[in-house]
Scaffold this motif. Sequence first.
Motif, PDB file in Angstrom:
ATOM      1  N   GLY A  31     -77.906-173.383  15.154  1.00  0.00           N
ATOM      2  CA  GLY A  31     -79.024-172.803  15.884  1.00  0.00           C
ATOM      3  C   GLY A  31     -78.651-171.983  17.091  1.00  0.00           C
ATOM      4  N   SER A  32     -77.362-171.848  17.374  1.00  0.00           N
ATOM      5  CA  SER A  32     -76.917-171.128  18.572  1.00  0.00           C
ATOM      6  C   SER A  32     -76.390-169.743  18.222  1.00  0.00           C
ATOM      7  N   THR A  33     -76.323-168.889  19.226  1.00  0.00           N
ATOM      8  CA  THR A  33     -75.777-167.543  19.101  1.00  0.00           C
ATOM      9  C   THR A  33     -74.683-167.373  20.157  1.00  0.00           C
ATOM     10  N   PRO A  34     -73.955-166.274  20.138  1.00  0.00           N
ATOM     11  CA  PRO A  34     -72.914-166.074  21.151  1.00  0.00           C
ATOM     12  C   PRO A  34     -73.421-166.151  22.589  1.00  0.00           C
ATOM     13  N   ALA A  35     -74.701-165.875  22.802  1.00  0.00           N
ATOM     14  CA  ALA A  35     -75.242-165.950  24.161  1.00  0.00           C
ATOM     15  C   ALA A  35     -75.089-167.344  24.751  1.00  0.00           C
ATOM     16  N   ALA A  36     -75.096-168.372  23.890  1.00  0.00           N
ATOM     17  CA  ALA A  36     -74.959-169.749  24.375  1.00  0.00           C
ATOM     18  C   ALA A  36     -73.552-170.049  24.873  1.00  0.00           C
ATOM     19  N   TYR A  37     -72.593-169.177  24.535  1.00  0.00           N
ATOM     20  CA  TYR A  37     -71.198-169.381  24.913  1.00  0.00           C
ATOM     21  C   TYR A  37     -70.657-168.181  25.700  1.00  0.00           C
ATOM     22  N   ASP A  38     -71.555-167.408  26.289  1.00  0.00           N
ATOM     23  CA  ASP A  38     -71.156-166.134  26.890  1.00  0.00           C
ATOM     24  C   ASP A  38     -70.063-166.294  27.944  1.00  0.00           C
ATOM     25  N   GLY A  39     -70.203-167.279  28.826  1.00  0.00           N
ATOM     26  CA  GLY A  39     -69.203-167.455  29.874  1.00  0.00           C
ATOM     27  C   GLY A  39     -67.835-167.788  29.311  1.00  0.00           C
ATOM     28  N   LEU A  40     -67.795-168.621  28.273  1.00  0.00           N
ATOM     29  CA  LEU A  40     -66.526-168.988  27.647  1.00  0.00           C
ATOM     30  C   LEU A  40     -65.885-167.784  26.965  1.00  0.00           C
ATOM     31  N   LEU A  41     -66.670-167.026  26.229  1.00  0.00           N
ATOM     32  CA  LEU A  41     -66.111-165.866  25.520  1.00  0.00           C
ATOM     33  C   LEU A  41     -65.575-164.834  26.508  1.00  0.00           C
ATOM     34  N   ARG A  42     -66.284-164.640  27.608  1.00  0.00           N
ATOM     35  CA  ARG A  42     -65.794-163.720  28.646  1.00  0.00           C
ATOM     36  C   ARG A  42     -64.527-164.273  29.313  1.00  0.00           C
ATOM     37  N   HIS A  43     -64.484-165.569  29.466  1.00  0.00           N
ATOM     38  CA  HIS A  43     -63.292-166.179  30.039  1.00  0.00           C
ATOM     39  C   HIS A  43     -62.074-165.909  29.155  1.00  0.00           C
ATOM     40  N   LEU A  44     -62.223-166.106  27.858  1.00  0.00           N
ATOM     41  CA  LEU A  44     -61.114-165.844  26.939  1.00  0.00           C
ATOM     42  C   LEU A  44     -60.684-164.386  27.005  1.00  0.00           C
ATOM     43  N   ALA A  45     -61.652-163.489  27.074  1.00  0.00           N
ATOM     44  CA  ALA A  45     -61.311-162.063  27.172  1.00  0.00           C
ATOM     45  C   ALA A  45     -60.560-161.763  28.459  1.00  0.00           C
ATOM     46  N   SER A  46     -60.894-162.477  29.537  1.00  0.00           N
ATOM     47  CA  SER A  46     -60.200-162.245  30.809  1.00  0.00           C
ATOM     48  C   SER A  46     -58.737-162.662  30.737  1.00  0.00           C
ATOM     49  N   TRP A  47     -58.409-163.505  29.758  1.00  0.00           N
ATOM     50  CA  TRP A  47     -57.029-163.911  29.531  1.00  0.00           C
ATOM     51  C   TRP A  47     -56.356-163.083  28.429  1.00  0.00           C
ATOM     52  N   GLY A  48     -56.996-161.997  28.056  1.00  0.00           N
ATOM     53  CA  GLY A  48     -56.332-161.035  27.197  1.00  0.00           C
ATOM     54  C   GLY A  48     -56.705-161.053  25.728  1.00  0.00           C
ATOM     55  N   PHE A  49     -57.679-161.877  25.339  1.00  0.00           N
ATOM     56  CA  PHE A  49     -58.052-161.969  23.936  1.00  0.00           C
ATOM     57  C   PHE A  49     -59.198-161.019  23.590  1.00  0.00           C
ATOM     58  N   ALA A  50     -59.129-160.462  22.392  1.00  0.00           N
ATOM     59  CA  ALA A  50     -60.256-159.710  21.844  1.00  0.00           C
ATOM     60  C   ALA A  50     -61.056-160.683  20.982  1.00  0.00           C
ATOM     61  N   VAL A  51     -62.272-161.001  21.407  1.00  0.00           N
ATOM     62  CA  VAL A  51     -63.079-162.024  20.751  1.00  0.00           C
ATOM     63  C   VAL A  51     -64.163-161.365  19.913  1.00  0.00           C
ATOM     64  N   VAL A  52     -64.285-161.824  18.667  1.00  0.00           N
ATOM     65  CA  VAL A  52     -65.374-161.384  17.798  1.00  0.00           C
ATOM     66  C   VAL A  52     -66.191-162.622  17.459  1.00  0.00           C
TER      67      VAL A  52
END
Length: 293
Positions: free
Chosen positions: A81-102
Amino acid sequence: MSSGSRLSRRGFLGAAAAGALTALGSTGTARAADAVEQRYAAPGPRPVTAADVTGYRLVYPADLGAGDVLAPIVTWGNGTGSTPAAYDGLLRHLASWGFAVVASVSTATAKGTEMLDGARYLVAQNGAAGSVFEGRLDTGRVGAAGHSQGAGGAVNATTASGGLITTTVPVALPDERWVSPGDEFYPERLTHPVFFLGGSQDVIIAPPATLRGFYDRVPGAAAMAVLTGAGHNVIQGNGGGFRGYLTAWLRYRLAGDGTAAGAFTGTTPEITTNSAWQNQALKNLSRGAAADE
């Protein structure tokens, strides 16, 4: 655990209840000695941007290719029932460490199909003329991570990837009683290192004993750890107390980061002595990531 799965019918309310059980310890406040966890729980050095394409949210370093460093790929699976918006801070955190997240926008990711397709999409974009990703991704270093039914999807995407996905992080992988026919996952089929994460208060959907059973079924390299006081949904938002070691694992496995490796390897891996965690287990891991594959 598709939209009509047992987890969808019964477990989503259970997930909410488990989340309500979260105790103060769920933030996983680190001791001064837990330097690796603290380092990777803090924001990374890269600026972050995001974009939407059909079926996916893309979150990645805004300076892709800076210093001729290629970005490893992480494909993400949402819980029921969740979408990426529910994990937005985590996904941005991973990107800040150099990952390209899809991150698939699907609310039913158990089969892993969307997750594997997302990884393949970014691999294709690396070779697409004019793409922002052209020549800037490390297509040989791809990980899959997900929460709850997305954790099952991460296992399924990995085992169906033909070796494309080289590490997996299932967070709160559900007990198999919640899994509907057709959505089954098989940890014993994982041939690349996997890191099982869970919470001590997640007693309904992904109990620590269940995670230990999954860990034991993996024939090769694996790790597991349970965050003391954490409920089923603590991973949502910015990742909560899971953020530091989840990021460190991906840096260790996909970026060859020796500092991050110290959480899981060496004479006394940091995660095994961190008092914010329990049920820690490690097997067949070496400091050099390639040696475990």
